[in-house]
Design a protein around this motif. Structure first.
Motif, PDB file in Angstrom:
ATOM      1  N   UNK A  29       0.881  -1.362  -0.057  1.00 41.34           N
ATOM      2  CA  UNK A  29       0.068  -0.121  -0.112  1.00 41.34           C
ATOM      3  C   UNK A  29       0.764   1.156   0.039  1.00 41.34           C
ATOM      4  N   UNK A  42      -1.256   9.603  -0.099  1.00 45.71           N
ATOM      5  CA  UNK A  42      -0.724   8.530   0.045  1.00 45.71           C
ATOM      6  C   UNK A  42       0.608   8.519   0.838  1.00 45.71           C
ATOM      7  N   UNK A  43       1.145   7.581   1.056  1.00 42.13           N
ATOM      8  CA  UNK A  43       2.727   7.899   2.050  1.00 42.13           C
ATOM      9  C   UNK A  43       3.497   8.441   1.108  1.00 42.13           C
ATOM     10  N   UNK A 295       5.235   2.907   9.813  1.00 44.58           N
ATOM     11  CA  UNK A 295       4.163   2.214   9.058  1.00 44.58           C
ATOM     12  C   UNK A 295       4.517   0.896   9.388  1.00 44.58           C
TER      13      UNK A 295
END
Lengths: 345, 341
Positions: A29, A42-43, A295
């Motif tokens: 992801x 998003x990251x 994360x």
């Protein structure tokens, strides 16, 4: 291939790619980017957004380090500018007024330049070693920031100010554009004019440069002033991102991360040579590492150890001497140990 | 060249002066603290024979919580008719030890202080004991093994705070057996409130297997870190039901992250915090924080009672817990106008 490996960006880019690859395997992801509320989400976007202050500080730091100096006071300048901007906003009746926000930005950036000039004067005219000269402001600066905020966290509600650190333009965080603007300005100034050469020459030997006709002092002062304004901009991004100023904690230890980013980028602490693009990659490596740690859920007790380990690996791989040693040890294995021992005895 | 040198020397001298000026300034304030009370003490003893003299050394003024704490102590002392000698340690242990020694020299009746750090107090506390002056600790404790060095420790019970937070969660989800995913924002790693609030919370929910802490990371008690870590949590975990933050500031940062992700804080993700600063109450009254466990700095009244008790020779328990409440959204709305910090 060999020529590619010799390029100064080869190892930093490899490390960044390695980190991203790890994330790809661990959490797929990581690379997903969606559109939410009209902006990208998003990251990777987070890394750019939260890494922005560090990159800006590190760009300023690169030029200072190129002159064989170091600026420890950037963290304090970050805290001071954030505090001053938020204080100005919170004192006014209309926090979201365009004029007020502009005023807050301008006076805090002016203060940041003044603080940078102070560092530069201490180093160039005062002849104090950079690490000591900037240590003065590093220690005093947090006091100044707390004086401005009277030790409180100041919260502002100003969407216009908030836009600097948290707004988005064309789907990307606005702070990314600030970073790009500063990066390109620094790159053009140093690589498309003789300024970069002057900075490197001052870093190699300031006295010789002066005798050769370069105004060493002026170069030194302007480099510290530039570093000051970079820290100031980082302070604005940081404080506007959370709409508050925290004199105690804003920009805490950012000077160390910035120095690390510069060194990972291939710039030597001995001065005389600098790589702005390397610094950019270095700062991105640090921020990617931080985000990765959050994360994958590393327990907070050992976060710093993990970080230290990765940084150690990065630095060792970067070190030419270390690479050579490993290389040469293989070569020496052809000789018998005994022969060597007797020769030394 | 010579001129430039002169300028150089001048700037150097000026900066030196500035540094020393700062230094002596510091010294002056501590000296003032030491001298002034001397005068007032003698005056006070002349005027009213039995007015209690209470020397208090505060950590500093590092947060809104601390400032509220200081104001509470000063106001309560005035109300209780106690002569307060107040000294600010500016977060330095050496300043605090100096202040304690000057209290001993002045022969105050009772000494109180919030230790900056946990260790290194034995010597100065023994000096106070030898001088026959009882000591009360507030807010933070010391790690001395000899508990006879102080009379009582008045402060919050961080474990209890964590427990209250956990109990509310259990009550909130008592009707469901579905898994509830909790993320935790811890305080500064290794600090007493972070360790204890985590422990208390875990203890409260441990009998309910559907309540699950899926990830936990430090946010250093700051808004910026709270936001950054929450962003990462949101990316790494698809389904977060509850956020437990060890203080309001981290939660306030996390709220921004949740909003940026297009979710509604307080509705999509329920939020529990500890502390109860004004900004936290503001967020709670807007429905963005569901439950606040108060960590009360307004214990001046309790402290003055303890001081009086010590002087009258009453036996005090070694540990006095401050009175602390909890607030739901509705209660926060009501309480918001009266919050002092």
């Amino acid at each position: 291939m060999a020529r590619l490996m010799k390029h100064h960006l080869f190892w930093p880019l490899t490390m960044l790619a390695g980190l991203l690859l790890f994330n790809l395997c661990y959490s797929p992801d990581f690379f997903s980017i969606q559109i939410r509320n009209g902006h990208l989400y998003g990251s990777l976007i987070d890394i750019l957004n939260f890494g922005a202050p560090l990159i800006v500080v590190a760009i300023g730091m690169t030029l200072v380090i190129a002159t064989k100096g170091v600026d420890l006071s950037v963290g304090s300048i970050v805290a001071i500018t954030g505090a001053l901007a938020c204080m100005t906003l919170s004192k006014s009746s209309d926090q979201n007024g365009f004029a007020v926000v502009l005023l807050a930005i301008v006076i805090s950036l002016v203060l940041a330049i003044v603080l940078g000039l102070w560092n530069g004067l201490l180093v160039s005219l005062g002849g104090i070693q950079p690490i000591i000269a900037t240590l003065i402001l590093m220690v005093a600066g947090r006091g100044i920031a707390q004086l401005i905020t009277s030790g409180q966290i100041i919260t502002v509600s100003s969407p216009r100010y908030n836009y600097i650190g948290a707004g988005s333009l064309l789907g990307l965080p606005f702070s990314v554009f600030i970073v790009l603007a500063i990066f390109i300005t620094a790159l053009l100034l140093t690589r498309k004019s003789a300024l970069g050469l002057f900075i490197e020459s001052v870093g190699t030997n300031s006295e010789a440069s002066r005798l050769a006709g370069i105004r060493s002092r002026a170069i030194l002062i302007s480099v510290y002033a530039f570093c000051g304004i970079c820290a100031g901009i980082a302070g604005l991004i940081l404080s506007s991102n959370v709409s508050s100023a925290d004199g105690n904690n804003a920009g805490l230890w950012v000077e160390l991360d910035a120095i690390l980013a510069v060194v990972i980028g291939g710039t030597s602490m001995n001065g005389g040579r600098f790589y702005l693009s390397g610094t950019l990659i270095g700062a991105l490596i640090i921020q990617t590492l931080t985000t990765t740690i959050y994360m994958i859920g590393v327990p907070p007790e050992i976060t710093l150890v993990v970080k230290a380990f990765v940084v150690l690996v990065v630095c060792l791989i970067q070190s030419e001497a270390f690479r050579k040693k490993i290389f040469e040890r293989r070569k020496y294995r052809k000789y018998s140990d005994k022969a060597e021992v007797t020769r030394h005895a | 060249m010579r001129k430039a040198k002169k300028v150089g020397v001048l700037t150097l001298l000026m900066s030196l002066m500035l540094v020393t000026a700062c230094g002596s300034n510091n010294g002056a304030t501590t000296k003032e603290n030491a001298n002034q009370p001397d005068k007032t003490t003698t005056e006070a003893t002349v005027a009213t024979d039995k007015k209690i003299v209470f020397g208090f050394s505060q950590v500093g003024a590092e947060s809104g919580w601390r400032t509220a704490n200081t104001t509470s102590i000063q106001d309560s002392a005035k109300e209780a008719g106690i002569d307060l000698k107040f000294s600010d340690a500016q977060q330095k242990q050496e300043n605090q030890i100096k202040a304690l020694r000057s209290f001993i020299q002045q022969k105050v009746d009772v000494i109180g202080f919030s230790p900056v750090v946990e260790s290194g107090w034995d010597t100065v506390l023994k000096e106070a004991k030898d001088a026959g002056i009882p000591v009360i600790l507030t807010d933070r404790s010391v790690d001395s093994t000899d508990t006879s060095l102080y009379v009582t420790f008045l402060g919050s019970d961080f474990v209890l705070e964590g427990q209250k937070a956990g109990e509310w969660l259990v009550e909130e989800y008592k009707d469901t057996t579905d898994q509830v995913n909790i993320v935790e924002l811890q305080g500064t790693t290794g600090s007493a409130p972070a360790i204890d609030r985590k422990e208390g919370f875990e203890a409260a929910i441990k009998d309910h297997s559907n309540l699950k802490i899926i990830t936990s990371q430090t946010g250093d008690f700051t808004r910026a870190k709270g936001k950054e870590v929450m962003q990462a949590f949101l990316k790494a975990n698809k389904d977060i039901d509850v956020l437990y933050a060890h203080n309001d500031d981290m939660a306030l940062g996390a709220i921004q992250a949740i909003e940026a992700a297009g979710l509604k804080p307080g509705v999509d993700i329920k939020i529990i915090t500890v502390d109860g600063i004004k900004d936290g109450f503001q967020a709670a009254s807007e429905g963005k924080i569901n439950f606040i466990v108060e960590c009360n700095p307004l214990f001046g009244g309790q402290l003055m009672e303890a001081v009086k008790g010590v002087v009258e020779g009453k036996e005090l328990p070694k540990r006095t817990v401050t009175e602390e409440g909890t607030f739901t959204i509705e209660q926060a709305k009501e309480a918001l106008p009266n919050r002092k910090y």
